[in-house]
Design a protein around this motif. Structure first.
Motif, PDB file in Angstrom:
ATOM      1  N   PHE A 336       0.835  -1.207   0.000  1.00  0.00           N
ATOM      2  CA  PHE A 336       0.000   0.000   0.000  1.00  0.00           C
ATOM      3  C   PHE A 336       0.870   1.257   0.000  1.00  0.00           C
ATOM      4  CE2 PHE A 336      -2.222   3.412   2.243  1.00  0.00           C
ATOM      5  CZ  PHE A 336      -3.405   3.481   1.529  1.00  0.00           C
ATOM      6  N   ILE A 337       1.894   1.289   0.851  1.00  0.00           N
ATOM      7  CA  ILE A 337       2.771   2.466   0.916  1.00  0.00           C
ATOM      8  C   ILE A 337       3.575   2.606  -0.373  1.00  0.00           C
ATOM      9  CG2 ILE A 337       4.744   3.470   2.127  1.00  0.00           C
ATOM     10  CD1 ILE A 337       3.689   2.182   4.686  1.00  0.00           C
ATOM     11  N   TYR A 338       4.039   1.483  -0.904  1.00  0.00           N
ATOM     12  CA  TYR A 338       4.894   1.554  -2.098  1.00  0.00           C
ATOM     13  C   TYR A 338       4.125   2.056  -3.312  1.00  0.00           C
ATOM     14  CZ  TYR A 338       7.785   0.086  -6.015  1.00  0.00           C
ATOM     15  OH  TYR A 338       8.508   0.075  -7.170  1.00  0.00           O
ATOM     16  N   PHE A 339       2.996   1.433  -3.619  1.00  0.00           N
ATOM     17  CA  PHE A 339       2.279   1.776  -4.840  1.00  0.00           C
ATOM     18  C   PHE A 339       1.516   3.101  -4.731  1.00  0.00           C
ATOM     19  CE2 PHE A 339       2.643  -2.876  -5.459  1.00  0.00           C
ATOM     20  CZ  PHE A 339       3.271  -2.849  -6.698  1.00  0.00           C
ATOM     21  N   ASN A 340       1.210   3.555  -3.523  1.00  0.00           N
ATOM     22  CA  ASN A 340       0.459   4.799  -3.385  1.00  0.00           C
ATOM     23  C   ASN A 340       1.329   6.010  -3.104  1.00  0.00           C
ATOM     24  OD1 ASN A 340      -2.643   4.202  -3.389  1.00  0.00           O
ATOM     25  ND2 ASN A 340      -1.743   2.547  -2.195  1.00  0.00           N
ATOM     26  N   TYR A 341       2.541   5.793  -2.565  1.00  0.00           N
ATOM     27  CA  TYR A 341       3.374   6.934  -2.203  1.00  0.00           C
ATOM     28  C   TYR A 341       4.769   6.872  -2.818  1.00  0.00           C
ATOM     29  CZ  TYR A 341      -0.316   7.717   1.223  1.00  0.00           C
ATOM     30  OH  TYR A 341      -1.533   7.935   1.815  1.00  0.00           O
ATOM     31  N   VAL A 342       5.446   5.721  -2.701  1.00  0.00           N
ATOM     32  CA  VAL A 342       6.820   5.637  -3.191  1.00  0.00           C
ATOM     33  C   VAL A 342       6.875   5.777  -4.703  1.00  0.00           C
ATOM     34  CG1 VAL A 342       8.873   4.167  -3.281  1.00  0.00           C
ATOM     35  CG2 VAL A 342       7.469   4.221  -1.221  1.00  0.00           C
ATOM     36  N   THR A 343       5.949   5.141  -5.415  1.00  0.00           N
ATOM     37  CA  THR A 343       5.969   5.208  -6.883  1.00  0.00           C
ATOM     38  C   THR A 343       5.677   6.596  -7.421  1.00  0.00           C
ATOM     39  OG1 THR A 343       3.645   4.497  -6.905  1.00  0.00           O
ATOM     40  CG2 THR A 343       5.332   2.791  -7.186  1.00  0.00           C
ATOM     41  N   LYS A 344       5.166   7.495  -6.576  1.00  0.00           N
ATOM     42  CA  LYS A 344       4.889   8.862  -7.027  1.00  0.00           C
ATOM     43  C   LYS A 344       6.085   9.789  -6.850  1.00  0.00           C
ATOM     44  CE  LYS A 344      -0.069   8.567  -6.083  1.00  0.00           C
ATOM     45  NZ  LYS A 344      -1.216   9.117  -5.300  1.00  0.00           N
ATOM     46  N   SER A 345       7.163   9.286  -6.269  1.00  0.00           N
ATOM     47  CA  SER A 345       8.351  10.104  -6.109  1.00  0.00           C
ATOM     48  C   SER A 345       9.052  10.317  -7.442  1.00  0.00           C
ATOM     49  CB  SER A 345       9.313   9.451  -5.109  1.00  0.00           C
ATOM     50  OG  SER A 345       9.747   8.197  -5.603  1.00  0.00           O
ATOM     51  N   LYS A 346      10.067  11.157  -7.447  1.00  0.00           N
ATOM     52  CA  LYS A 346      10.716  11.550  -8.686  1.00  0.00           C
ATOM     53  C   LYS A 346      11.425  10.383  -9.366  1.00  0.00           C
ATOM     54  CE  LYS A 346      14.407  13.962  -8.263  1.00  0.00           C
ATOM     55  NZ  LYS A 346      15.352  15.082  -7.990  1.00  0.00           N
ATOM     56  N   TYR A 347      11.972   9.470  -8.572  1.00  0.00           N
ATOM     57  CA  TYR A 347      12.760   8.378  -9.147  1.00  0.00           C
ATOM     58  C   TYR A 347      11.899   7.201  -9.584  1.00  0.00           C
ATOM     59  CZ  TYR A 347      16.533  11.000  -6.966  1.00  0.00           C
ATOM     60  OH  TYR A 347      17.398  12.002  -6.612  1.00  0.00           O
ATOM     61  N   PHE A 348      10.666   7.124  -9.128  1.00  0.00           N
ATOM     62  CA  PHE A 348       9.807   5.992  -9.455  1.00  0.00           C
ATOM     63  C   PHE A 348       8.587   6.392 -10.286  1.00  0.00           C
ATOM     64  CE2 PHE A 348      12.081   4.775  -5.661  1.00  0.00           C
ATOM     65  CZ  PHE A 348      12.438   3.473  -5.895  1.00  0.00           C
ATOM     66  N   ASN A 349       8.473   7.651 -10.617  1.00  0.00           N
ATOM     67  CA  ASN A 349       7.274   8.152 -11.286  1.00  0.00           C
ATOM     68  C   ASN A 349       7.386   7.923 -12.793  1.00  0.00           C
ATOM     69  OD1 ASN A 349       4.868   9.358 -11.835  1.00  0.00           O
ATOM     70  ND2 ASN A 349       5.540  11.441 -11.436  1.00  0.00           N
ATOM     71  N   HIS A 350       7.102   6.707 -13.212  1.00  0.00           N
ATOM     72  CA  HIS A 350       7.092   6.343 -14.622  1.00  0.00           C
ATOM     73  C   HIS A 350       5.673   5.896 -14.986  1.00  0.00           C
ATOM     74  CE1 HIS A 350      11.426   6.608 -14.713  1.00  0.00           C
ATOM     75  NE2 HIS A 350      11.485   5.776 -13.669  1.00  0.00           N
ATOM     76  N   ILE A 351       5.053   6.571 -15.939  1.00  0.00           N
ATOM     77  CA  ILE A 351       3.686   6.263 -16.336  1.00  0.00           C
ATOM     78  C   ILE A 351       3.691   5.047 -17.235  1.00  0.00           C
ATOM     79  CG2 ILE A 351       1.629   7.093 -17.513  1.00  0.00           C
ATOM     80  CD1 ILE A 351       2.446   9.911 -16.752  1.00  0.00           C
TER      81      ILE A 351
END
Length: 354
Positions: A336-351
């Protein structure tokens, strides 16, 4: 001739009233028998007093709380317009589940120091929580007819609180139709688009997402060609899923309450955190399934505290609960934390494009 809607309404209300009254009386009777057997000699008056008080409590709650609340919901139409939470479930949590858990904790602490322990058997799991699940199922089935079939593929994301979401979007008029013929009143296409977009984006964005989800669901199901002889098995009714999901969602809480009924745990102080956190986790049943705060509330009220309680129990008392459940809790929290918050960071934000 009585209509089917009235019959369904009466049956639902009878079941809800039984779910409101039965758990408190049954658990109170069990607590009264524990108190009576503990006293020497057996005091029948204490047993009768506790049972009479539980019956009086149920009668007062029914007349003062349950009946007026139902009148406000169905006669006055005041609470029936509430779309984010369910008043009937909140009433059952406060006036039925809370006193039942209180009787169970009191019964466990009343036998502290006694060699022969008389616990509540399977009552908190099979009766108290099952009655709460029954009320939840009834509230979810109120807007559905129990006869006939539903056409199409539906899910929680494609349904609003009171029925299916309208996925047909009205087209916005073209720029040329909005332009004024006079040269002095002409505007550019970009200006019109910028003026139309703020009005239409908020209304159509969520509907577009629901429409794309429904389209992808229908496309995925149409890829599987079902033989004619097996079409009787390729069925999926949303009304049947309500029963399945309503029970599956509470297996984690049921297992934790089961641990509190074990002989080595029942008379210790562990019953307090177990029943307190189990009761708090039940509060998420009050929210509708379409409420956007439900996933976060499930993490905060269930998986996060349950993980620490289970790890502490395993460390102190051994494997009284299967390791699968704390693993489930930590996996749910991490993902839940990874897919909702971590992936939105600059290094993980890939659409990702579909």
């Amino acid at each position: 001739m009585i209509s089917g809607k009235k019959i369904k309404f009466v049956v639902f209300e009878v079941f809800q009233f039984a779910a409101l009254c039965a758990p408190t009386i049954v658990v109170a009777e069990r607590f009264a028998s524990i108190v009576m057997e503990k006293s020497s000699p057996a005091d029948l008056k204490s047993y009768q007093l506790i049972v009479a008080c539980s019956v009086a409590y149920v009668a007062c709650v029914s007349l003062i709380i349950w009946v007026p609340l139902k009148l406000l919901m169905f006669k006055k139409r005041i609470l029936s317009n509430v779309k984010e939470w369910q008043p009937a479930l909140l009433m059952h949590l406060i006036f039925t589940t809370l006193p039942c858990f209180g009787f169970i904790i009191a019964g466990s602490q009343a036998q502290d120091g006694i060699t022969v322990i008389k616990n509540f058997s399977d009552l908190p799991v099979s009766l108290v929580i099952m009655c709460l699940i029954l009320v939840s199922i009834i509230e979810n089935l109120r807007n559905w007819q129990l006869t006939g079939k539903i056409v199409g593929h539906f899910s929680d994301s494609t349904f609003a609180i009171n029925g299916p979401v309208l996925t047909n979007i009205e087209q916005i008029s073209t720029v040329s139709a909005q332009q004024v013929k006079g040269h002095e009143e002409k505007v550019t296409e970009d200006e019109i688009a910028s003026s139309v977009a703020p009005r239409a984006s908020n209304k159509s964005q969520s509907v577009l997402q629901l429409r794309s989800h429904a389209t992808s669901t229908e496309h995925s199901t149409s890829e599987h060609k079902v033989p004619a002889s097996l079409k009787v098995l390729a069925v999926n009714d949303y009304r049947a899923e309500i029963f399945v999901t309503s029970i599956i969602n509470w297996l984690d809480t049921v297992e934790l309450v089961r641990v509190a009924g074990l002989q080595g745990v029942f008379t210790t102080g562990w019953v307090y955190p177990i029943y307190i956190f189990s009761y708090l986790s039940l509060f998420r049943i009050v929210l509708h399934s379409a409420n956007p705060f439900l996933p976060s509330l499930a993490i905060m009220l269930q998986d996060f505290p349950f993980f620490f309680v289970r790890v502490s129990l395993i460390g102190v008392m051994g494997f009284v609960t299967p390791v699968l459940y704390p693993l489930k809790n930590i996996i749910v929290i991490t993902t839940f934390i990874y897919f909702n918050y971590v992936t939105k960071s600059k290094y993980f934000n890939h659409i990702q494009q579909f």
